[in-house]
Design a protein around this motif. Structure first.
Motif, PDB file in Angstrom:
ATOM      1  N   THR A 176      -7.954   9.870  -9.014  1.00 51.45           N
ATOM      2  CA  THR A 176      -9.200  10.129  -8.303  1.00 51.45           C
ATOM      3  C   THR A 176      -9.479  11.618  -8.370  1.00 51.45           C
ATOM      4  O   THR A 176      -8.565  12.431  -8.194  1.00 51.45           O
ATOM      5  CB  THR A 176      -9.111   9.645  -6.842  1.00 51.45           C
TER       6      THR A 176
ATOM      7  N   VAL B  36      -3.620  10.317  -0.099  1.00 55.13           N
ATOM      8  CA  VAL B  36      -4.163   9.417  -1.115  1.00 55.13           C
ATOM      9  C   VAL B  36      -3.384   8.114  -1.051  1.00 55.13           C
ATOM     10  O   VAL B  36      -2.164   8.123  -0.868  1.00 55.13           O
ATOM     11  CB  VAL B  36      -4.054  10.047  -2.519  1.00 55.13           C
ATOM     12  N   TYR B  37      -4.092   7.020  -1.201  1.00 52.50           N
ATOM     13  CA  TYR B  37      -3.475   5.699  -1.101  1.00 52.50           C
ATOM     14  C   TYR B  37      -3.595   4.945  -2.418  1.00 52.50           C
ATOM     15  O   TYR B  37      -4.486   5.201  -3.231  1.00 52.50           O
ATOM     16  CB  TYR B  37      -4.162   4.885  -0.007  1.00 52.50           C
TER      17      TYR B  37
ATOM     18  N   SER C 224      -7.603   5.350  -3.243  1.00 44.19           N
ATOM     19  CA  SER C 224      -8.560   5.886  -2.282  1.00 44.19           C
ATOM     20  C   SER C 224      -7.960   7.148  -1.663  1.00 44.19           C
ATOM     21  O   SER C 224      -6.778   7.429  -1.822  1.00 44.19           O
ATOM     22  CB  SER C 224      -8.887   4.861  -1.197  1.00 44.19           C
ATOM     23  N   ARG C 225      -8.810   7.882  -0.967  1.00 45.12           N
ATOM     24  CA  ARG C 225      -8.339   9.126  -0.378  1.00 45.12           C
ATOM     25  C   ARG C 225      -8.923   9.302   1.015  1.00 45.12           C
ATOM     26  O   ARG C 225     -10.054   8.892   1.274  1.00 45.12           O
ATOM     27  CB  ARG C 225      -8.706  10.312  -1.263  1.00 45.12           C
ATOM     28  N   ASP C 226      -8.147   9.882   1.899  1.00 46.91           N
ATOM     29  CA  ASP C 226      -8.596  10.247   3.236  1.00 46.91           C
ATOM     30  C   ASP C 226      -8.440  11.759   3.331  1.00 46.91           C
ATOM     31  O   ASP C 226      -7.336  12.268   3.574  1.00 46.91           O
ATOM     32  CB  ASP C 226      -7.766   9.529   4.300  1.00 46.91           C
TER      33      ASP C 226
ATOM     34  N   THR D 225      -6.315  -0.382  -6.132  1.00 45.23           N
ATOM     35  CA  THR D 225      -7.413   0.480  -5.711  1.00 45.23           C
ATOM     36  C   THR D 225      -6.852   1.800  -5.195  1.00 45.23           C
ATOM     37  O   THR D 225      -5.990   1.796  -4.299  1.00 45.23           O
ATOM     38  CB  THR D 225      -8.251  -0.174  -4.604  1.00 45.23           C
TER      39      THR D 225
ATOM     40  N   SER E  85     -14.437  12.099  -6.185  1.00 46.87           N
ATOM     41  CA  SER E  85     -14.130  10.685  -5.942  1.00 46.87           C
ATOM     42  C   SER E  85     -14.341   9.775  -7.148  1.00 46.87           C
ATOM     43  O   SER E  85     -14.401   8.557  -6.995  1.00 46.87           O
ATOM     44  CB  SER E  85     -14.924  10.144  -4.743  1.00 46.87           C
TER      45      SER E  85
ATOM     46  N   THR F 277     -12.997   7.632 -10.006  1.00 42.19           N
ATOM     47  CA  THR F 277     -11.699   6.962 -10.153  1.00 42.19           C
ATOM     48  C   THR F 277     -11.510   6.437 -11.568  1.00 42.19           C
ATOM     49  O   THR F 277     -12.466   6.116 -12.266  1.00 42.19           O
ATOM     50  CB  THR F 277     -11.560   5.811  -9.154  1.00 42.19           C
TER      51      THR F 277
ATOM     52  N   GLN G 177      -3.658   0.913  -3.013  1.00 42.68           N
ATOM     53  CA  GLN G 177      -3.564  -0.481  -2.566  1.00 42.68           C
ATOM     54  C   GLN G 177      -3.274  -1.351  -3.774  1.00 42.68           C
ATOM     55  O   GLN G 177      -4.039  -1.345  -4.739  1.00 42.68           O
ATOM     56  CB  GLN G 177      -4.866  -0.913  -1.899  1.00 42.68           C
TER      57      GLN G 177
ATOM     58  N   ARG H  43       0.849  -1.188   0.000  1.00 42.81           N
ATOM     59  CA  ARG H  43       0.000   0.000   0.000  1.00 42.81           C
ATOM     60  C   ARG H  43       0.881   1.233   0.000  1.00 42.81           C
ATOM     61  O   ARG H  43       1.680   1.429   0.926  1.00 42.81           O
ATOM     62  CB  ARG H  43      -0.940   0.047   1.209  1.00 42.81           C
TER      63      ARG H  43
END
Length: 115
Positions: A51, A78-79, A70-72, A68, A55, A57, A81, A19
Protein backbone atom coordinates in the motif's frame (compact mmCIF):
# COMPACT_ATOMS: atom_id res chain seq x y z
CA UNK A 1 14.57 4.80 11.01
CA UNK A 2 11.51 2.82 12.01
CA UNK A 3 10.89 -0.33 13.99
CA UNK A 4 8.19 -2.68 12.79
CA UNK A 5 6.49 -5.32 14.93
CA UNK A 6 4.29 -7.94 13.32
CA UNK A 7 1.65 -9.94 15.15
CA UNK A 8 -1.36 -12.10 14.46
CA UNK A 9 0.23 -15.17 12.96
CA UNK A 10 -0.65 -18.68 14.02
CA UNK A 11 -2.00 -22.06 13.01
CA UNK A 12 -5.26 -22.19 11.09
CA UNK A 13 -7.10 -24.80 9.05
CA UNK A 14 -7.49 -24.45 5.31
CA UNK A 15 -10.38 -22.12 4.51
CA UNK A 16 -9.87 -20.15 7.69
CA UNK A 17 -8.87 -16.54 8.27
CA UNK A 18 -6.18 -14.58 10.06
CA UNK A 19 -5.43 -10.89 10.40
CA UNK A 20 -1.84 -9.78 10.63
CA UNK A 21 -0.84 -6.45 12.13
CA UNK A 22 2.31 -4.41 11.62
CA UNK A 23 2.83 -1.69 14.19
CA UNK A 24 5.35 1.02 13.30
CA UNK A 25 7.36 3.04 15.80
CA UNK A 26 6.64 6.27 13.99
CA UNK A 27 4.00 7.84 11.80
CA UNK A 28 3.32 5.97 8.58
CA UNK A 29 1.66 8.93 6.90
CA UNK A 30 4.70 10.04 4.95
CA UNK A 31 6.19 6.64 4.26
CA UNK A 32 6.55 5.97 0.56
CA UNK A 33 4.88 2.65 1.03
CA UNK A 34 4.38 -0.34 3.24
CA UNK A 35 3.85 -3.93 2.41
CA UNK A 36 3.65 -7.55 3.37
CA UNK A 37 6.02 -10.19 2.06
CA UNK A 38 6.34 -13.87 2.84
CA UNK A 39 8.97 -16.56 2.73
CA UNK A 40 8.23 -20.25 2.73
CA UNK A 41 10.91 -22.83 3.61
CA UNK A 42 13.35 -23.27 0.75
CA UNK A 43 11.83 -20.44 -1.26
CA UNK A 44 12.69 -16.82 -1.90
CA UNK A 45 10.88 -14.02 -0.15
CA UNK A 46 7.97 -12.81 -2.27
CA UNK A 47 5.64 -9.85 -2.35
CA UNK A 48 2.16 -10.42 -0.97
CA UNK A 49 0.59 -6.95 -0.91
CA UNK A 50 1.64 -3.33 -0.76
CA UNK A 51 0.00 0.00 0.00
CA UNK A 52 1.36 3.40 -0.94
CA UNK A 53 1.11 6.74 0.84
CA UNK A 54 -1.92 7.59 -1.30
CA UNK A 55 -3.50 4.21 -0.44
CA UNK A 56 -2.86 2.59 -3.81
CA UNK A 57 -2.76 -1.17 -3.27
CA UNK A 58 -1.09 -3.98 -5.15
CA UNK A 59 -1.43 -7.74 -4.69
CA UNK A 60 0.31 -10.86 -5.81
CA UNK A 61 -1.87 -12.83 -8.21
CA UNK A 62 -1.89 -15.78 -5.82
CA UNK A 63 -3.69 -13.78 -3.11
CA UNK A 64 -5.98 -11.50 -5.12
CA UNK A 65 -9.55 -11.78 -3.94
CA UNK A 66 -8.52 -13.48 -0.69
CA UNK A 67 -6.18 -11.02 1.06
CA UNK A 68 -6.76 -7.35 1.82
CA UNK A 69 -4.13 -4.85 2.93
CA UNK A 70 -5.26 -1.80 4.87
CA UNK A 71 -3.78 0.90 7.03
CA UNK A 72 -4.79 2.86 10.12
CA UNK A 73 -2.69 6.01 10.05
CA UNK A 74 -3.84 7.07 13.50
CA UNK A 75 -2.47 3.84 14.97
CA UNK A 76 0.62 3.70 12.72
CA UNK A 77 -0.46 0.18 11.79
CA UNK A 78 -0.86 -1.77 8.58
CA UNK A 79 -3.02 -4.88 8.45
CA UNK A 80 -3.28 -7.91 6.23
CA UNK A 81 -6.64 -9.65 6.33
CA UNK A 82 -6.22 -13.16 5.00
CA UNK A 83 -9.32 -15.17 4.10
CA UNK A 84 -9.80 -18.55 2.44
CA UNK A 85 -6.34 -19.59 3.50
CA UNK A 86 -4.63 -22.44 1.71
CA UNK A 87 -1.77 -24.70 2.80
CA UNK A 88 0.44 -22.98 0.22
CA UNK A 89 0.02 -19.73 2.15
CA UNK A 90 2.16 -21.23 4.90
CA UNK A 91 5.19 -18.99 5.39
CA UNK A 92 6.82 -16.41 7.60
CA UNK A 93 5.15 -13.10 6.84
CA UNK A 94 7.21 -9.94 7.01
CA UNK A 95 6.21 -6.30 7.11
CA UNK A 96 8.31 -3.81 5.16
CA UNK A 97 8.39 -0.02 5.23
CA UNK A 98 9.90 2.10 2.47
CA UNK A 99 11.20 5.51 3.50
CA UNK A 100 13.25 8.05 1.58
CA UNK A 101 16.29 6.94 3.55
CA UNK A 102 15.87 3.24 3.04
CA UNK A 103 13.75 0.18 3.68
CA UNK A 104 13.08 -1.56 6.96
CA UNK A 105 11.79 -5.02 7.84
CA UNK A 106 10.01 -6.48 10.81
CA UNK A 107 11.04 -9.71 12.48
CA UNK A 108 8.29 -11.75 10.84
CA UNK A 109 5.34 -13.78 12.06
CA UNK A 110 4.69 -17.43 11.25
CA UNK A 111 1.50 -18.43 9.46
CA UNK A 112 0.78 -22.14 9.17
CA UNK A 113 -2.23 -23.43 7.27
CA UNK A 114 -3.11 -27.08 7.80
CA UNK A 115 -4.96 -29.13 5.20
Amino acid sequence: QVQLVESGGGLVQAGGSLRLSCAASRSILRMIGMGWYRQAPGKQRELVATTSSDSYTNYADSVKGRFTISRDNAKNTVYLQMNSLKPEDTAVYYCKANLLGGSYWGQGTQVTVSS
